[in-house]
Design an enzyme around this catalytic site. Sequence first.
Site, PDB file in Angstrom:
ATOM      1  N   LYS A 159       0.876  -1.171   0.000  1.00  0.00           N
ATOM      2  CA  LYS A 159       0.000   0.000   0.000  1.00  0.00           C
ATOM      3  C   LYS A 159       0.915   1.223   0.000  1.00  0.00           C
ATOM      4  O   LYS A 159       1.259   1.764   1.060  1.00  0.00           O
ATOM      5  CB  LYS A 159      -0.924  -0.021   1.219  1.00  0.00           C
TER       6      LYS A 159
HETATM    7  N1  PPE Z   1      -7.860  -1.664  -2.878  1.00  0.00           N
HETATM    8  C1  PPE Z   1      -7.347  -0.425  -2.846  1.00  0.00           C
HETATM    9  C2  PPE Z   1      -6.662   0.094  -4.048  1.00  0.00           C
HETATM   10  C3  PPE Z   1      -7.467   0.328  -1.687  1.00  0.00           C
HETATM   11  O1  PPE Z   1      -6.954   1.553  -1.652  1.00  0.00           O
HETATM   12  C4  PPE Z   1      -8.148  -0.196  -0.562  1.00  0.00           C
HETATM   13  C5  PPE Z   1      -8.297   0.606   0.684  1.00  0.00           C
HETATM   14  C6  PPE Z   1      -8.671  -1.501  -0.649  1.00  0.00           C
HETATM   15  C7  PPE Z   1      -8.503  -2.215  -1.822  1.00  0.00           C
HETATM   16  C8  PPE Z   1      -9.348  -2.157   0.513  1.00  0.00           C
HETATM   17  O2  PPE Z   1      -8.407  -2.514   1.498  1.00  0.00           O
HETATM   18  P1  PPE Z   1      -8.795  -2.555   3.057  1.00  0.00           P
HETATM   19  O3  PPE Z   1      -9.033  -1.150   3.469  1.00  0.00           O
HETATM   20  O4  PPE Z   1      -7.621  -3.156   3.719  1.00  0.00           O
HETATM   21  O5  PPE Z   1     -10.021  -3.375   3.168  1.00  0.00           O
HETATM   22  N2  PPE Z   1      -8.527   1.949   0.419  1.00  0.00           N
HETATM   23  C9  PPE Z   1      -8.405   2.976   1.421  1.00  0.00           C
HETATM   24  C10 PPE Z   1      -8.660   4.239   0.623  1.00  0.00           C
HETATM   25  C11 PPE Z   1      -9.172   5.400   1.281  1.00  0.00           C
HETATM   26  C12 PPE Z   1      -8.685   6.698   0.671  1.00  0.00           C
HETATM   27  O6  PPE Z   1      -9.378   7.255  -0.187  1.00  0.00           O
HETATM   28  O7  PPE Z   1      -7.616   7.149   1.099  1.00  0.00           O
HETATM   29  C13 PPE Z   1      -9.347   2.723   2.576  1.00  0.00           C
HETATM   30  O8  PPE Z   1     -10.426   2.150   2.384  1.00  0.00           O
HETATM   31  O9  PPE Z   1      -8.989   3.100   3.685  1.00  0.00           O
END
Ligand code: PPE
Length: 317
Positions: A159
Amino acid sequence: MLTPTEKIWHNGRFIAWDDARIHVLSHVVSYGSSVFEGIRCYATPSGPAVFRLREHVRRMLDSAKIYRMENVGYTAAELEEAMRELVRVNKLRSCYIRPILLRAYGEMGVNPLKNPLDVYIACWEWGKYLGEEALAEGVDVCVSSWNRIAPNTLPALAKAGANYMNSQLIKMEALINGYSEGIALDASGYVSEGSGENIFVVRDGKILTPPLGASVLPGITRDSVLRLAQDLEIPVIETLVPREMLYIADEVFFSGTAAEITPIRSVDRIQIGKGRRGPVAERLQKEFFAIVNGTKPDRYGWLSAVGEPEPSLAGKK
Ligand code: PPE
């Protein structure tokens, strides 16, 4: 607009929100050298509790390892406690927590190895990610003309701040064309994920979701959805999902820390199922929110109470 909270954690100390500044020539500004997390803290009857804190900290340290960010300077336990303490210090009942590990000021040039690492953790109150009605009504999305980052270009399992340049292209295009969000395909043309969410498709009572090899972030909400589905005896298959499967699905929904579990009611203006939240998404949402809001027992140990410092770490401060 972001509403400031009182304090931000920086390298082991609490500083005022407005003092959390970096130099414009910090390595991260030119070269995107940061890794970060997004974590939710929920209000429960027994106080604020952070959702899957351990897994988020682990993923941040994994992201750091991929980018050779050695000597973060803090153990996982210390970072976890710093986040709980930050929520306590800011006196929040529920919030979004954003730890950021960045390559700071020092040298210029692509080589990052001589620049110091800085750790910041901020938190603030963050409402519904895709709009107030999204969770109940579902959102209208498109398939992006941008692909997700390809394997062996930018590592999708990390990330990293830089990955979000790709996400921004996907998101801007979707918004400008009147959609709430865009779904990116991977470099082979299979469904990957949203700009900030993992994706699930339901057909004939089975849930399909792209595997980690389809350039997706290993979402912690994704993992939670897989776990809940198993327990609810809904079959789940991690498999390549062709684009057209989205259109003929009974249900499609997103998962993410910010988006939580958000149903999708149309893709490219093609109605999905009945054009509103479907029964599988609703069952999963119900179970998810009951656990995170503390109205059902935390049977997986997903919540980490913000409460008092852990005895093992209390003496260090
Ligand atoms: N894919 C991506 C590209 C992504 O950024 C997130 C989280 C996820 C999947 C889901 O991962 P998880 O949060 O571990 O379930 N995206 C973050 C983006 C927020 C933002 O705009 O900044 C989040 O949900 O916190």
